[in-house]
Design a protein around this motif. Structure first.
Motif, PDB file in Angstrom:
ATOM      1  N   SER A  50       8.681   2.330   7.475  1.00 54.53           N
ATOM      2  CA  SER A  50       7.560   2.467   6.536  1.00 54.53           C
ATOM      3  C   SER A  50       7.577   3.842   5.892  1.00 54.53           C
ATOM      4  CB  SER A  50       6.225   2.239   7.256  1.00 54.53           C
ATOM      5  OG  SER A  50       6.130   0.917   7.746  1.00 54.53           O
ATOM      6  N   ILE A  51       7.879   4.859   6.695  1.00 54.57           N
ATOM      7  CA  ILE A  51       7.989   6.217   6.159  1.00 54.57           C
ATOM      8  C   ILE A  51       9.175   6.305   5.202  1.00 54.57           C
ATOM      9  CG2 ILE A  51       8.433   8.632   6.768  1.00 54.57           C
ATOM     10  CD1 ILE A  51       6.956   8.032   9.430  1.00 54.57           C
ATOM     11  N   LEU A  52      10.269   5.640   5.550  1.00 58.93           N
ATOM     12  CA  LEU A  52      11.446   5.626   4.684  1.00 58.93           C
ATOM     13  C   LEU A  52      11.140   4.931   3.360  1.00 58.93           C
ATOM     14  CD1 LEU A  52      14.397   6.274   4.250  1.00 58.93           C
ATOM     15  CD2 LEU A  52      15.010   4.223   5.541  1.00 58.93           C
ATOM     16  N   LEU A  53      10.389   3.837   3.413  1.00 53.39           N
ATOM     17  CA  LEU A  53       9.986   3.154   2.179  1.00 53.39           C
ATOM     18  C   LEU A  53       9.110   4.071   1.333  1.00 53.39           C
ATOM     19  CD1 LEU A  53       9.974   0.477   0.537  1.00 53.39           C
ATOM     20  CD2 LEU A  53       7.860  -0.106   1.742  1.00 53.39           C
ATOM     21  N   GLY A  54       8.218   4.808   1.988  1.00 52.50           N
ATOM     22  CA  GLY A  54       7.408   5.777   1.261  1.00 52.50           C
ATOM     23  C   GLY A  54       8.268   6.824   0.584  1.00 52.50           C
ATOM     24  N   GLY A  55       9.332   7.272   1.274  1.00 58.63           N
ATOM     25  CA  GLY A  55      10.244   8.241   0.689  1.00 58.63           C
ATOM     26  C   GLY A  55      10.933   7.713  -0.560  1.00 58.63           C
ATOM     27  N   VAL A  56      11.255   6.427  -0.561  1.00 57.79           N
ATOM     28  CA  VAL A  56      11.874   5.804  -1.740  1.00 57.79           C
ATOM     29  C   VAL A  56      10.971   5.954  -2.954  1.00 57.79           C
ATOM     30  CG1 VAL A  56      12.551   3.603  -2.772  1.00 57.79           C
ATOM     31  CG2 VAL A  56      13.262   4.144  -0.440  1.00 57.79           C
ATOM     32  N   PHE A  57       9.700   5.639  -2.781  1.00 60.34           N
ATOM     33  CA  PHE A  57       8.795   5.650  -3.930  1.00 60.34           C
ATOM     34  C   PHE A  57       8.300   7.048  -4.279  1.00 60.34           C
ATOM     35  CE2 PHE A  57       8.940   1.180  -3.020  1.00 60.34           C
ATOM     36  CZ  PHE A  57       8.860   0.613  -4.296  1.00 60.34           C
ATOM     37  N   VAL A  58       8.337   7.976  -3.337  1.00 59.00           N
ATOM     38  CA  VAL A  58       8.092   9.378  -3.685  1.00 59.00           C
ATOM     39  C   VAL A  58       9.204   9.860  -4.615  1.00 59.00           C
ATOM     40  CG1 VAL A  58       8.092  11.742  -2.796  1.00 59.00           C
ATOM     41  CG2 VAL A  58       6.723  10.002  -1.656  1.00 59.00           C
ATOM     42  N   ALA A  59      10.457   9.527  -4.269  1.00 60.35           N
ATOM     43  CA  ALA A  59      11.593   9.922  -5.098  1.00 60.35           C
ATOM     44  C   ALA A  59      11.509   9.278  -6.484  1.00 60.35           C
ATOM     45  CB  ALA A  59      12.899   9.528  -4.411  1.00 60.35           C
ATOM     46  N   LEU A  93       0.796  -1.225   0.000  1.00 57.52           N
ATOM     47  CA  LEU A  93       0.000   0.000   0.000  1.00 57.52           C
ATOM     48  C   LEU A  93       0.830   1.277   0.000  1.00 57.52           C
ATOM     49  CD1 LEU A  93      -2.969   0.658  -0.100  1.00 57.52           C
ATOM     50  CD2 LEU A  93      -3.018   0.738   2.392  1.00 57.52           C
ATOM     51  N   VAL A  94       1.845   1.358   0.841  1.00 59.53           N
ATOM     52  CA  VAL A  94       2.609   2.605   0.959  1.00 59.53           C
ATOM     53  C   VAL A  94       3.310   2.979  -0.347  1.00 59.53           C
ATOM     54  CG1 VAL A  94       4.583   3.699   2.110  1.00 59.53           C
ATOM     55  CG2 VAL A  94       2.837   2.530   3.456  1.00 59.53           C
ATOM     56  N   PRO A  95       3.982   2.049  -1.056  1.00 61.80           N
ATOM     57  CA  PRO A  95       4.564   2.432  -2.349  1.00 61.80           C
ATOM     58  C   PRO A  95       3.527   2.948  -3.340  1.00 61.80           C
ATOM     59  CG  PRO A  95       5.518   0.376  -1.601  1.00 61.80           C
ATOM     60  CD  PRO A  95       4.379   0.675  -0.679  1.00 61.80           C
ATOM     61  N   LEU A  96       2.339   2.352  -3.345  1.00 62.38           N
ATOM     62  CA  LEU A  96       1.286   2.799  -4.261  1.00 62.38           C
ATOM     63  C   LEU A  96       0.828   4.209  -3.907  1.00 62.38           C
ATOM     64  CD1 LEU A  96      -0.620   2.183  -6.589  1.00 62.38           C
ATOM     65  CD2 LEU A  96      -2.201   1.152  -4.940  1.00 62.38           C
ATOM     66  N   ILE A  97       0.604   4.468  -2.626  1.00 63.03           N
ATOM     67  CA  ILE A  97       0.194   5.806  -2.193  1.00 63.03           C
ATOM     68  C   ILE A  97       1.273   6.825  -2.541  1.00 63.03           C
ATOM     69  CG2 ILE A  97      -0.285   7.248  -0.169  1.00 63.03           C
ATOM     70  CD1 ILE A  97      -1.605   4.805   1.113  1.00 63.03           C
ATOM     71  N   ALA A  98       2.533   6.481  -2.290  1.00 67.97           N
ATOM     72  CA  ALA A  98       3.641   7.396  -2.576  1.00 67.97           C
ATOM     73  C   ALA A  98       3.717   7.722  -4.062  1.00 67.97           C
ATOM     74  CB  ALA A  98       4.948   6.781  -2.092  1.00 67.97           C
ATOM     75  N   LEU A  99       3.556   6.727  -4.915  1.00 63.49           N
ATOM     76  CA  LEU A  99       3.612   6.964  -6.359  1.00 63.49           C
ATOM     77  C   LEU A  99       2.421   7.781  -6.842  1.00 63.49           C
ATOM     78  CD1 LEU A  99       4.877   3.460  -7.522  1.00 63.49           C
ATOM     79  CD2 LEU A  99       6.103   5.619  -7.782  1.00 63.49           C
ATOM     80  N   LEU A 100       1.250   7.552  -6.279  1.00 65.18           N
ATOM     81  CA  LEU A 100       0.079   8.342  -6.649  1.00 65.18           C
ATOM     82  C   LEU A 100       0.237   9.796  -6.228  1.00 65.18           C
ATOM     83  CD1 LEU A 100      -2.842   5.861  -5.794  1.00 65.18           C
ATOM     84  CD2 LEU A 100      -1.971   6.492  -8.050  1.00 65.18           C
ATOM     85  N   LEU A 101       0.909  10.013  -5.113  1.00 67.78           N
ATOM     86  CA  LEU A 101       1.165  11.370  -4.646  1.00 67.78           C
ATOM     87  C   LEU A 101       2.156  12.110  -5.543  1.00 67.78           C
ATOM     88  CD1 LEU A 101       1.527  11.154  -0.745  1.00 67.78           C
ATOM     89  CD2 LEU A 101      -0.022  12.660  -1.991  1.00 67.78           C
ATOM     90  N   SER A 102       3.151  11.400  -6.038  1.00 66.72           N
ATOM     91  CA  SER A 102       4.305  12.068  -6.640  1.00 66.72           C
ATOM     92  C   SER A 102       4.415  11.965  -8.153  1.00 66.72           C
ATOM     93  CB  SER A 102       5.592  11.496  -6.024  1.00 66.72           C
ATOM     94  OG  SER A 102       5.697  10.093  -6.271  1.00 66.72           O
TER      95      SER A 102
END
Length: 275
Positions: free
Chosen positions: A149-158, A65-74
């Motif tokens: 989890s936040i760090l993983l989100g940062g990976v996919f935002v980048a 879920l977190v990678p998907l949310i991060a990619l949708l955001l960015s």
């Protein structure tokens, strides 16, 4: 630094206005609460700390879920604003393109952090409110899971920024972002499993398994949270961890590099792109 903070605040306000913060918080909270109470039900029979079961459940949820949310955001952070014409307006002010990237990154990380801490934290608080006995080690593991989890989100935002900087259209960026998510979350691990099966039980060359796991940030996250302790025994990742030489420092460094690399490439690509 002032410009960076202003842009980060802008992204947070837009997230609030578009209901991104509310939607992600409610989604993570609802799923976390469901997994917490359904997943911890059988622990009384096996003598497992209930929070350890929650950590395993939430870590598995995070990977999807977190990678998907991060990619949708960015994914449209750059190309979307260029299509709307707001990027040209933003750059008419005394602000550098690198500051735009960094400000957006901090704003999106703030949104992800708020949603993760509140959503997952609510599940832990609700579990504690039931009177479940939770030891200090489990609380430490839970806090580490939140941070990673936040760090993983940062990976996919980048990664999303890199896609947005390279894509010519918003729709193209969206399609590539979904492809990136499918590759790292599903396809890569299926291919890795196929490779291990094809090996016929023979051990891979020294260091190769470590390299294959570090290539995928979700695998680094999985090993970090599910590779040791009670979580490792519950998830089965403990057996994988025993055949690697990857420690906590190495895994955290890999996630940090996975964030810094795509972010730097996105900034470089954006700086060379014509508006």
């Amino acid at each position: 630094m002032k410009n960076v903070i202003i842009i980060a605040s802008k992204e947070i306000r837009e997230g609030l206005r578009n209901r991104w913060v509310l939607a992600t918080t409610l989604l993570l909270g609802a799923l976390a609460l469901t997994l917490s109470f359904l997943g911890s039900a059988p622990t009384g029979n096996v003598g497992t700390d209930q929070l350890d079961v929650v950590i395993v459940s939430l870590s598995s949820l995070t990977i999807f879920l977190v990678p998907l949310i991060a990619l949708l955001l960015s994914h449209d952070a750059i190309v979307g604003e260029m299509e709307r014409g707001t990027m040209l307006l933003l750059l008419s002010y005394p602000v550098g393109r690198n500051q735009v990237i960094l400000g957006k990154f901090l704003g999106h990380i703030a949104i992800l952090s708020f949603a993760t801490l509140l959503g997952y934290g609510a599940a832990a608080v609700a579990l504690a409110a039931t009177g479940a006995k939770i030891d200090a080690t489990s609380w430490t593991a839970f806090a580490a899971m939140l941070a990673s989890s936040i760090l993983l989100g940062g990976v996919f935002v980048a990664i999303g920024y890199l896609v947005s900087a390279l894509a010519g259209e918003r729709s193209t960026a969206g399609g590539i972002a979904i492809g990136v998510w499918l590759f790292f979350v599903l396809i890569y691990d299926m291919a890795l499993l196929g490779t291990l099966v094809a090996a016929g039980g023979h051990a891979l060359p020294a260091g190769l398994l470590d390299a294959l796991l570090l290539i995928n940030p979700t695998d680094a996250y999985r090993l970090l949270n599910l590779g040791s302790g009670s979580a490792g025994a519950l998830s089965g990742m403990g057996g994988v961890a025993e055949h690697t030489m990857l420690g906590t420092t190495t895994l955290l460094t890999a996630l940090a590099l996975w964030t810094a690399g795509p972010l730097a490439l996105a900034a470089m690509t954006f700086s060379r792109r014509e508006l």
